[in-house]
Design an enzyme around this catalytic site. Structure first.
Site, PDB file in Angstrom:
ATOM      1  N   CYS A  47      30.000  -2.010  44.244  1.00  0.00           N
ATOM      2  CA  CYS A  47      29.244  -1.837  43.000  1.00  0.00           C
ATOM      3  C   CYS A  47      27.760  -1.819  43.300  1.00  0.00           C
ATOM      4  O   CYS A  47      26.969  -1.262  42.550  1.00  0.00           O
ATOM      5  CB  CYS A  47      29.589  -2.954  42.014  1.00  0.00           C
ATOM      6  SG  CYS A  47      29.385  -4.584  42.722  1.00  0.00           S
TER       7      CYS A  47
HETATM    8  P1  NAD Z   1      38.511   0.281  36.781  1.00  0.00           P
HETATM    9  O1  NAD Z   1      37.682  -0.137  35.621  1.00  0.00           O
HETATM   10  O2  NAD Z   1      39.294   1.537  36.677  1.00  0.00           O
HETATM   11  O3  NAD Z   1      39.584  -0.858  37.166  1.00  0.00           O
HETATM   12  C1  NAD Z   1      39.191  -2.197  37.303  1.00  0.00           C
HETATM   13  C2  NAD Z   1      40.315  -3.081  36.763  1.00  0.00           C
HETATM   14  O4  NAD Z   1      40.516  -2.762  35.387  1.00  0.00           O
HETATM   15  C3  NAD Z   1      41.654  -2.853  37.459  1.00  0.00           C
HETATM   16  O5  NAD Z   1      42.375  -4.055  37.518  1.00  0.00           O
HETATM   17  C4  NAD Z   1      42.349  -1.879  36.511  1.00  0.00           C
HETATM   18  O6  NAD Z   1      43.754  -1.943  36.593  1.00  0.00           O
HETATM   19  C5  NAD Z   1      41.853  -2.366  35.171  1.00  0.00           C
HETATM   20  N1  NAD Z   1      41.899  -1.310  34.141  1.00  0.00           N
HETATM   21  C6  NAD Z   1      41.774   0.026  34.308  1.00  0.00           C
HETATM   22  N2  NAD Z   1      41.940   0.667  33.118  1.00  0.00           N
HETATM   23  C7  NAD Z   1      42.133  -0.301  32.204  1.00  0.00           C
HETATM   24  C8  NAD Z   1      42.374  -0.283  30.801  1.00  0.00           C
HETATM   25  N3  NAD Z   1      42.432   0.866  30.111  1.00  0.00           N
HETATM   26  N4  NAD Z   1      42.534  -1.449  30.169  1.00  0.00           N
HETATM   27  C9  NAD Z   1      42.455  -2.616  30.848  1.00  0.00           C
HETATM   28  N5  NAD Z   1      42.265  -2.711  32.180  1.00  0.00           N
HETATM   29  C10 NAD Z   1      42.098  -1.556  32.845  1.00  0.00           C
HETATM   30  O7  NAD Z   1      37.563   0.276  38.029  1.00  0.00           O
HETATM   31  P2  NAD Z   1      37.845   0.891  39.438  1.00  0.00           P
HETATM   32  O8  NAD Z   1      37.447   2.307  39.350  1.00  0.00           O
HETATM   33  O9  NAD Z   1      39.181   0.552  39.920  1.00  0.00           O
HETATM   34  O10 NAD Z   1      36.800   0.061  40.299  1.00  0.00           O
HETATM   35  C11 NAD Z   1      35.544   0.510  40.620  1.00  0.00           C
HETATM   36  C12 NAD Z   1      34.514   0.083  39.587  1.00  0.00           C
HETATM   37  O11 NAD Z   1      34.362  -1.328  39.593  1.00  0.00           O
HETATM   38  C13 NAD Z   1      33.158   0.661  39.917  1.00  0.00           C
HETATM   39  O12 NAD Z   1      32.545   1.083  38.733  1.00  0.00           O
HETATM   40  C14 NAD Z   1      32.432  -0.530  40.519  1.00  0.00           C
HETATM   41  O13 NAD Z   1      31.033  -0.422  40.447  1.00  0.00           O
HETATM   42  C15 NAD Z   1      32.982  -1.635  39.683  1.00  0.00           C
HETATM   43  N6  NAD Z   1      32.797  -2.954  40.322  1.00  0.00           N
HETATM   44  C16 NAD Z   1      31.859  -3.791  39.799  1.00  0.00           C
HETATM   45  C17 NAD Z   1      31.602  -5.014  40.423  1.00  0.00           C
HETATM   46  C18 NAD Z   1      30.563  -5.956  39.875  1.00  0.00           C
HETATM   47  O14 NAD Z   1      30.602  -7.131  40.235  1.00  0.00           O
HETATM   48  N7  NAD Z   1      29.637  -5.508  39.052  1.00  0.00           N
HETATM   49  C19 NAD Z   1      32.336  -5.370  41.567  1.00  0.00           C
HETATM   50  C20 NAD Z   1      33.300  -4.491  42.037  1.00  0.00           C
HETATM   51  C21 NAD Z   1      33.523  -3.271  41.415  1.00  0.00           C
END
Ligand code: NAD
Length: 536
Positions: free
Chosen positions: A300
């Site tokens: 991130c």
């Molecule tokens: P994502 O939002 O698709 O998924 C993250 C989590 O949310 C997963 O467990 C996923 O299963 C769940 N999810 C997905 N769709 C959902 C829905 N409709 N309802 C409820 N839960 C749902 O994210 P990703 O693409 O897998 O991960 C990358 C993202 O995470 C990037 O944007 C990155 O910057 C961010 N991130 C942020 C941090 C931080 O601390 N700010 C740390 C790591 C990653």
């Protein structure tokens, strides 16, 4: 739990077949609704096969967490701390195993995987001792014989949803502080890393955590994640903490808001790095290479917008581009020396390949490195692995991007950056603050005045000076502003605010009914203010 034959991925190990952890029992191992996690460096290696939890499993997990709450919250905090300490010790014992599993499941280089596991150990060490603090305050009363005090109280059942790029450290940032504060947990790990989550859940059990205190429901976002969100509306969850994309975070924020809950939202970023004309260019190039391409840009806090002072931009790129071209990409399980491994999952690969279309919409941008999928027979120098088996890509770089371009405004989550050339610090800081995000940021300069201005004017939640955009420590607040988060923080003492609510208590030993403001002693000063002149 069982380990089964893994045809197509034998050299990596067997396939883990697991189930949800609900009230201390493994459930759903034989469920028909399932999903699998694949090793992104060798996608025929099925790392894990797990049941997909739905509303039923989430409700069961919430019920178990609610039932366990009363006893867990009344367990003395230092005793809770002892269990956290045991969790840390068990993670330390299994550090190499956990790091290798994490590397196999999400393709992160081993050195980074070890660092990630270490972060969980550090988090446990920090919060074990917080069990001996969790301080409230004594507050002076304006009335005699009256005592005021504050206590931190746990919030209740915490629903936690985490992303796959830090499948061990980030869950530890949420679960460990939630537990030390006396909460119970329902955790939905990323579908990208169920085996890593399962190993973590086993450590909680082995450390002696009572049944129901941590429950884990596996599944995809659309099904299991959605069931967790619905559980907020159903009154089954008292606090939600989410790490993932801004899109889903905003959705969760809306649901939490209408239930008058304060969610913790740790979201995406388009992180800027400024390099001024007085910077140590070699140091800045090294920092920019790591920030942009380390972890394949899947942090991130990865670099998105590289803001170069015009005077040094060409010199900088002349050093940066050859380094970017010579990065070692490959399969991290068998090659410790790689810079980055595969992209974590197919959806990230698709998004990465598609980002060129967005970048090319810019009227000014010039493509310097057109990152592409690594093809068998056309591997870059030093590549180690089988290109036809994994989700490998080369790095990408666009020069002469404008901060107003869609590319400069959108997180890609892969190894790509845009260079924005600026005339001076004013333009640089405007570009750095010129997106809706505000997670991390960095500047390279030895000019003390500019460092001070940067510290005061940058709007991100985290900033580095003469260092990369990435990095975290267990005792420093982590989090962002704007589209990167709602201002809550993880790590350190600050996260305790996210998992407790303040309880204010007054004790009146005066023997009578004393009313604040009304029965407070009046103090009369000697002098008198002459206000007549003000009305003239
Ligand atoms: P994502 O939002 O698709 O998924 C993250 C989590 O949310 C997963 O467990 C996923 O299963 C769940 N999810 C997905 N769709 C959902 C829905 N409709 N309802 C409820 N839960 C749902 O994210 P990703 O693409 O897998 O991960 C990358 C993202 O995470 C990037 O944007 C990155 O910057 C961010 N991130 C942020 C941090 C931080 O601390 N700010 C740390 C790591 C990653």
């Amino acid at each position: 739990m069982k380990l089964v034959e893994n045809r197509g991925g034998e050299r990596y190990g067997k396939t883990l077949v697991g189930g949800h952890l609900i009230n201390g029992r493994t459930v759903g191992e034989n469920s028909k609704e399932r999903f699998q996690s694949l090793n992104p460096a060798w996608t025929s290696d099925v790392v894990a096969d797990f049941p997909q939890g739905g509303a039923k499993e989430v409700a069961q997990a919430c019920d178990a967490a609610k039932a366990a709450f009363a006893k867990w919250k009344s367990t003395p905090a230092p005793v809770r701390g002892e269990i956290i300490g045991k969790i840390g010790a068990l993670i330390r014992e299994q550090k190499e195993f956990l790091s290798r599993l994490l590397t196999r499941e999400i393709g992160k280089p081993l050195r980074e995987a070890r660092g990630e596991v270490q972060e969980a150990i550090d988090t446990a060490a920090f919060f074990q001792s917080e069990g001996r603090r969790l301080y409230g305050q004594t507050v002076p009363s304006e009335l005699r014989n009256k005592a005021l005090e504050t206590h931190r109280r746990p919030v209740g059942v915490c629903g936690l949803i985490t992303a796959g790029n830090f499948p061990f450290a980030v869950p530890s940032w949420k679960i460990i502080p939630a537990l030390i504060c006396g909460n119970t947990v329902v955790w939905k790990p990323s579908e990208d890393a169920p085996a890593t989550a399962f190993a973590f859940a086993n450590i909680f059990k082995a450390a002696g955590l009572p049944d129901g205190v941590v429950n884990v429901v596996y599944g995809t976002g659309a099904v299991t994640g959605q069931a967790i969100i619905d559980a907020i509306d159903k009154g089954l969850i008292n606090k939600i903490s989410f790490t993932g994309s801004t899109e889903i975070g905003r959705k969760i924020g809306e649901v939490a808001g209408r239930n008058l809950q304060i969610p913790s939202l740790e979201l995406g970023g388009k992180n800027p790095m400024i390099v001024m004309d007085d910077a140590d260019i070699d140091l800045a190039v090294t920092g920019a290479i790591w920030s942009a391409y380390g972890t394949g840009g899947q942090r991130c806090t990865s670099l998105g917008n590289l803001i170069l002072h015009k005077k040094i931009a060409d010199k900088f790129l002349n050093k940066f581009v050859p380094k970017a071209k010579s990065l070692i990409i490959g399969d991290p399980t068998f090659n410790e020396g790689i810079t980055y491994g595969p992209l974590i999952a197919d959806r990230f690969l698709k998004r990465y390949l598609a980002h060129h279309k967005m970048a090319k919409k810019s009227k000014t941008a010039e493509c310097i490195l057109e990152g592409a999928r690594v093809k068998k027979g056309a591997e870059p120098q030093g590549f180690c692995g089988d290109a036809s088996k994994g989700l490998f890509v080369t790095p990408s770089l666009y020069d002469k991007v404008l901060i107003t371009d869609e590319f400069a405004q959108t997180e890609v989550f892969g190894p790509t950056i845009g260079v924005i050339r600026v005339e001076d610090f004013d333009e640089a800081i405007a570009a750095a603050n010129g997106t809706k995000y505000g997670l991390s940021s960095s500047i390279y300069t030895d000019n003390a005045k500019l460092r001070l201005r940067f510290k005061n004017e940058i709007t991100a939640g985290m900033s580095s000076i003469n260092n990369s955009t990435t990095g975290a420590e267990a005792h420093l607040p982590f989090g962002g502003n704007g589209w990167s988060g709602n201002g809550t923080r993880e790590s350190g003492i600050w996260v305790v605010d996210a998992y407790t609510k303040w309880h204010a208590i007054n004790t009146d030993d005066s023997g009578g009914l004393q009313l604040a403001q009304m029965d407070t002693e009046e103090v009369h000063g000697e002098g008198a203010a002459d206000l007549d002149g003000l009305m003239a």
